[in-house]
Write a protein that holds these residues in place. Structure first.
Motif, PDB file in Angstrom:
ATOM      1  N   ASP A  92      53.721  -0.083  35.042  1.00 19.71           N
ATOM      2  CA  ASP A  92      53.622   1.271  35.947  1.00 19.71           C
ATOM      3  C   ASP A  92      53.912   2.563  34.877  1.00 19.71           C
ATOM      4  OD1 ASP A  92      52.729  -0.209  37.873  1.00 19.71           O
ATOM      5  OD2 ASP A  92      54.424  -0.026  39.116  1.00 19.71           O
ATOM      6  N   LYS A  93      54.846   2.314  34.268  1.00 17.66           N
ATOM      7  CA  LYS A  93      55.266   3.712  33.494  1.00 17.66           C
ATOM      8  C   LYS A  93      54.522   3.647  32.223  1.00 17.66           C
ATOM      9  CE  LYS A  93      60.174   3.366  34.887  1.00 17.66           C
ATOM     10  NZ  LYS A  93      61.773   3.043  34.418  1.00 17.66           N
ATOM     11  N   ALA A  94      53.616   2.736  31.630  1.00 21.97           N
ATOM     12  CA  ALA A  94      52.870   2.639  30.280  1.00 21.97           C
ATOM     13  C   ALA A  94      51.842   3.831  30.835  1.00 21.97           C
ATOM     14  CB  ALA A  94      52.364   1.659  30.067  1.00 21.97           C
ATOM     15  N   ARG A  95      51.380   4.649  29.544  1.00 17.50           N
ATOM     16  CA  ARG A  95      50.286   5.327  29.625  1.00 17.50           C
ATOM     17  C   ARG A  95      49.639   5.542  28.165  1.00 17.50           C
ATOM     18  NH1 ARG A  95      52.665  10.895  28.661  1.00 17.50           N
ATOM     19  NH2 ARG A  95      54.842  10.611  27.979  1.00 17.50           N
ATOM     20  N   LEU A  96      48.496   6.291  28.216  1.00 19.79           N
ATOM     21  CA  LEU A  96      47.958   6.683  27.017  1.00 19.79           C
ATOM     22  C   LEU A  96      48.064   8.343  27.063  1.00 19.79           C
ATOM     23  CD1 LEU A  96      44.824   4.486  27.210  1.00 19.79           C
ATOM     24  CD2 LEU A  96      46.877   3.832  26.156  1.00 19.79           C
ATOM     25  N   VAL A  97      47.914   8.980  25.693  1.00 15.80           N
ATOM     26  CA  VAL A  97      48.041  10.369  25.488  1.00 15.80           C
ATOM     27  C   VAL A  97      46.833  10.593  24.486  1.00 15.80           C
ATOM     28  CG1 VAL A  97      49.370  11.879  24.700  1.00 15.80           C
ATOM     29  CG2 VAL A  97      50.566  10.114  26.043  1.00 15.80           C
ATOM     30  N   ALA A  98      46.308  11.572  24.798  1.00 15.00           N
ATOM     31  CA  ALA A  98      45.337  12.235  24.126  1.00 15.00           C
ATOM     32  C   ALA A  98      45.487  13.805  23.963  1.00 15.00           C
ATOM     33  CB  ALA A  98      43.792  12.108  24.807  1.00 15.00           C
ATOM     34  N   MET A  99      45.485  14.407  22.640  1.00 15.64           N
ATOM     35  CA  MET A  99      46.054  15.606  22.403  1.00 15.64           C
ATOM     36  C   MET A  99      44.715  16.079  21.584  1.00 15.64           C
ATOM     37  SD  MET A  99      49.885  15.364  21.081  1.00 15.64           S
ATOM     38  CE  MET A  99      49.676  14.314  19.899  1.00 15.64           C
ATOM     39  N   LEU A 100      43.974  16.961  22.447  1.00 21.43           N
ATOM     40  CA  LEU A 100      42.550  17.177  21.770  1.00 21.43           C
ATOM     41  C   LEU A 100      42.482  18.978  22.130  1.00 21.43           C
ATOM     42  CD1 LEU A 100      40.170  14.697  23.104  1.00 21.43           C
ATOM     43  CD2 LEU A 100      41.145  14.959  20.666  1.00 21.43           C
ATOM     44  N   PRO A 101      41.627  19.370  21.670  1.00 23.75           N
ATOM     45  CA  PRO A 101      41.109  20.985  22.050  1.00 23.75           C
ATOM     46  C   PRO A 101      40.856  21.111  23.458  1.00 23.75           C
ATOM     47  CG  PRO A 101      40.371  20.440  19.944  1.00 23.75           C
ATOM     48  CD  PRO A 101      40.638  19.243  20.500  1.00 23.75           C
ATOM     49  N   ALA A 102      41.002  22.349  24.141  1.00 25.22           N
ATOM     50  CA  ALA A 102      40.823  22.435  25.568  1.00 25.22           C
ATOM     51  C   ALA A 102      39.295  22.035  25.740  1.00 25.22           C
ATOM     52  CB  ALA A 102      41.424  23.572  25.928  1.00 25.22           C
ATOM     53  N   ALA A 103      38.681  22.552  24.823  1.00 20.14           N
ATOM     54  CA  ALA A 103      37.136  22.402  25.083  1.00 20.14           C
ATOM     55  C   ALA A 103      36.770  20.749  25.297  1.00 20.14           C
ATOM     56  CB  ALA A 103      36.243  23.041  24.040  1.00 20.14           C
ATOM     57  N   SER A 104      37.338  20.076  24.818  1.00 24.53           N
ATOM     58  CA  SER A 104      36.996  18.642  24.852  1.00 24.53           C
ATOM     59  C   SER A 104      37.550  17.784  26.203  1.00 24.53           C
ATOM     60  CB  SER A 104      37.344  18.102  23.597  1.00 24.53           C
ATOM     61  OG  SER A 104      36.610  18.618  22.245  1.00 24.53           O
ATOM     62  N   ALA A 105      38.364  18.485  26.608  1.00 23.78           N
ATOM     63  CA  ALA A 105      39.291  17.812  27.638  1.00 23.78           C
ATOM     64  C   ALA A 105      38.068  17.307  28.883  1.00 23.78           C
ATOM     65  CB  ALA A 105      40.200  18.645  28.444  1.00 23.78           C
ATOM     66  N   ASN A 106      37.261  18.250  29.255  1.00 23.44           N
ATOM     67  CA  ASN A 106      36.431  17.512  30.259  1.00 23.44           C
ATOM     68  C   ASN A 106      35.519  16.705  29.974  1.00 23.44           C
ATOM     69  OD1 ASN A 106      37.343  19.615  32.205  1.00 23.44           O
ATOM     70  ND2 ASN A 106      35.692  21.135  31.259  1.00 23.44           N
ATOM     71  N   ALA A 107      35.233  16.301  28.425  1.00 26.16           N
ATOM     72  CA  ALA A 107      34.220  15.496  28.071  1.00 26.16           C
ATOM     73  C   ALA A 107      35.147  13.972  28.097  1.00 26.16           C
ATOM     74  CB  ALA A 107      33.802  15.729  26.759  1.00 26.16           C
ATOM     75  N   LEU A 108      36.267  14.194  27.643  1.00 22.32           N
ATOM     76  CA  LEU A 108      37.289  13.061  27.602  1.00 22.32           C
ATOM     77  C   LEU A 108      37.469  12.512  28.951  1.00 22.32           C
ATOM     78  CD1 LEU A 108      38.847  11.452  25.468  1.00 22.32           C
ATOM     79  CD2 LEU A 108      40.508  12.651  26.055  1.00 22.32           C
ATOM     80  N   ARG A 109      37.683  13.304  29.977  1.00 27.71           N
ATOM     81  CA  ARG A 109      37.763  12.892  31.369  1.00 27.71           C
ATOM     82  C   ARG A 109      36.733  12.138  31.820  1.00 27.71           C
ATOM     83  NH1 ARG A 109      40.154  18.053  32.145  1.00 27.71           N
ATOM     84  NH2 ARG A 109      42.318  18.115  32.406  1.00 27.71           N
ATOM     85  N   SER A 110      35.367  12.775  31.657  1.00 25.61           N
ATOM     86  CA  SER A 110      34.110  12.088  32.100  1.00 25.61           C
ATOM     87  C   SER A 110      34.015  10.763  31.379  1.00 25.61           C
ATOM     88  CB  SER A 110      33.071  13.018  31.712  1.00 25.61           C
ATOM     89  OG  SER A 110      33.055  14.280  32.329  1.00 25.61           O
ATOM     90  N   ALA A 111      34.252  10.633  30.030  1.00 25.97           N
ATOM     91  CA  ALA A 111      34.182   9.460  29.342  1.00 25.97           C
ATOM     92  C   ALA A 111      35.064   8.219  29.899  1.00 25.97           C
ATOM     93  CB  ALA A 111      34.401   9.674  27.818  1.00 25.97           C
ATOM     94  N   ASP A 112      36.416   8.985  30.089  1.00 26.46           N
ATOM     95  CA  ASP A 112      37.435   7.714  30.515  1.00 26.46           C
ATOM     96  C   ASP A 112      36.896   7.169  32.179  1.00 26.46           C
ATOM     97  OD1 ASP A 112      39.947   6.454  30.949  1.00 26.46           O
ATOM     98  OD2 ASP A 112      40.461   8.087  32.300  1.00 26.46           O
ATOM     99  N   ALA A 113      36.396   8.433  32.939  1.00 26.48           N
ATOM    100  CA  ALA A 113      35.838   7.957  34.010  1.00 26.48           C
ATOM    101  C   ALA A 113      34.887   6.820  34.270  1.00 26.48           C
ATOM    102  CB  ALA A 113      35.615   9.020  34.931  1.00 26.48           C
ATOM    103  N   GLN A 114      34.019   7.066  33.051  1.00 26.43           N
ATOM    104  CA  GLN A 114      32.928   6.000  33.103  1.00 26.43           C
ATOM    105  C   GLN A 114      33.281   4.474  32.571  1.00 26.43           C
ATOM    106  OE1 GLN A 114      30.043   7.770  30.370  1.00 26.43           O
ATOM    107  NE2 GLN A 114      29.474   9.510  31.984  1.00 26.43           N
ATOM    108  N   LEU A 115      34.101   4.662  31.505  1.00 24.88           N
ATOM    109  CA  LEU A 115      34.671   3.342  31.083  1.00 24.88           C
ATOM    110  C   LEU A 115      35.815   2.488  31.724  1.00 24.88           C
ATOM    111  CD1 LEU A 115      34.503   4.500  27.285  1.00 24.88           C
ATOM    112  CD2 LEU A 115      32.707   3.482  28.368  1.00 24.88           C
TER     113      LEU A 115
END
Length: 407
Positions: A58-81
């Motif tokens: 439950d405590k495990a997590r993944l971290v992504a440190m990217l430019p703010a402009a790429s955050a929405n694209a990463l959220r969409s990709a995560d929601a798809q996969l």
């Protein structure tokens, strides 16, 4: 009354006697609900193991440190996969953080932090991403890399495309459905015979101790005694299967739609109704074959300790037949499959699997006649061994034995 009719009547009398003596006892309730007891122990063990690992997962997590402009694209990709990976293999939640100049140092610090709840870290840009992970979390790192590639495609296209998914109900049996039905048939007969036919081993030990078997042998032919006891235990097995079949059919109606659809893909090539009939018939012959062997072997045991010692080879034989039949249905038409279909003890398992993968009827009719012939052979051999070895009332020695005895 003819001799055949008298023998059938005596056999059914023995069968009714053993059936009532087994069913109308409090111990039979424990036997009937034994699957619930075993599943309860399994569930308790599973819950204990799950509670041990639940806190850390439950405590495990993944971290992504990217430019703010790429955050929405990463959220969409995560929601798809993320919906593509379910169950225990599902990746931990993804947390987004802004990119900083010291991202490589921060990424290594997150992985090495006390508690170790970060499995993998993605940093950089979508054009040049970098993923680092801790030992044992390679799959999470690969998931992050796949998410980064998908996010780069989304960022390049501007928006993520909307894909419609529609389920289509098919009627023709698929190769995967036939193979799954074949394995289900082999495993189903194996499980039922493993749980039920082993009870036949100890049916004569008690009657040997209290001398009842001598009274029965004096009044009824031993072949009728053996067959009657086998039919009586088969009646107990049918009662067990009917009870749990009714329970499972009601539980199956409550399964979610996805699970019900997956079970619907189990379509044997011979047709569902003929497959069910053949499954029931092959379960009968498998029980009679294994039961007749176990009855003959168990009749040689004089004490319950000896019966318990016979349980291990009984289980080994059944597991070996399951392995042979499973290999046969995985390689149809081979020499191994032919051998499994011809060997008496594995023939019901292999032919039940063949019913799911082939639509011909004549091999099943020939196999059933072959299996019933070996049931008669095993009962005859068991009765003669019991008559000569235990009752010491066999016929005269063969001529070749008498010849060697004189010399």
């Amino acid at each position: 009354m003819s001799a055949l009719r008298r023998q059938i009547r005596q056999t059914l009398t023995i069968a009714r006697r053993d059936f009532t003596a087994t069913v109308f006892t409090p111990i039979f309730l424990l036997f009937l609900f034994a699957p619930v007891i075993m599943m309860s122990f399994g569930a308790i063990g599973g819950m204990g193991a799950a509670s041990v690992t639940q806190g850390s997962s439950d405590k495990a997590r993944l971290v992504a440190m990217l430019p703010a402009a790429s955050a929405n694209a990463l959220r969409s990709a995560d929601a798809q996969l993320r919906p593509l990976v379910r169950g225990e293999a599902a990746p931990p939640p993804l947390a987004l953080h802004p990119l900083v100049e010291t991202s490589p140092i921060v990424a290594h610090a997150l992985l090495d932090a006390p508690g170790g709840d970060v499995n993998a870290v993605l940093y950089g840009t979508l054009a040049h991403p970098m993923v680092v992970f801790s030992a044992g979390n390679r799959d999470d790192a690969r998931y992050l890399a796949t998410v980064a590639r998908q996010a780069a495609l989304i960022e390049r296209a501007g928006t993520a495309p909307t894909v419609r998914i529609e389920a289509v109900k098919t009627t023709a049996p698929t190769l995967g459905g036939r193979n799954a039905a074949a394995f289900f048939a082999v495993f189903g007969i194996f499980f039922l015979t493993l749980f039920l036919s082993g009870q036949v081993v100890g049916t004569m030990a008690e009657e040997r101790n209290n001398k009842v078997i001598e009274i029965l042998a004096a009044a009824v032919p031993l072949e009728s005694v053996f067959l009657g006891k086998l039919l009586g235990m088969y009646g107990v097995a049918l009662l067990f299967v009917a009870f749990w079949g009714t329970v499972l059919s009601q539980i199956g109606a409550l399964l979610p739609g996805d699970i019900g659809a997956d079970l619907g893909q189990l379509r044997p090539a011979i047709g569902m109704v003929p497959f069910v009939l053949l499954f029931a018939t092959y379960f009968t012959t498998a029980f009679l074959l294994l039961g007749s062997v176990f009855l003959g072997v168990g009749a040689q045991a004089g004490t319950m300790r000896e019966v318990q010692m016979l349980s291990l080879p009984v289980t080994i034989i059944q597991v070996a037949m399951f392995g042979l039949a499973s290999s046969a249905v995985s390689h149809p038409g081979t020499l191994l499959a032919t051998a499994a279909e011809l060997f008496p003890l594995s023939s019901p398992f292999a032919m039940a699997g063949r019913a799911a993968s082939g639509a011909q009827w004549w091999p099943h009719l020939a196999a059933l006649a072959w299996q019933l012939l070996w049931v008669a052979v095993f009962i005859t051999i068991g009765a003669r061994l019991f008559r000569r070895g235990v009752l010491q009332s066999g016929s005269a020695k063969p001529a070749w034995k008498r010849l060697f005895a004189r010399s």
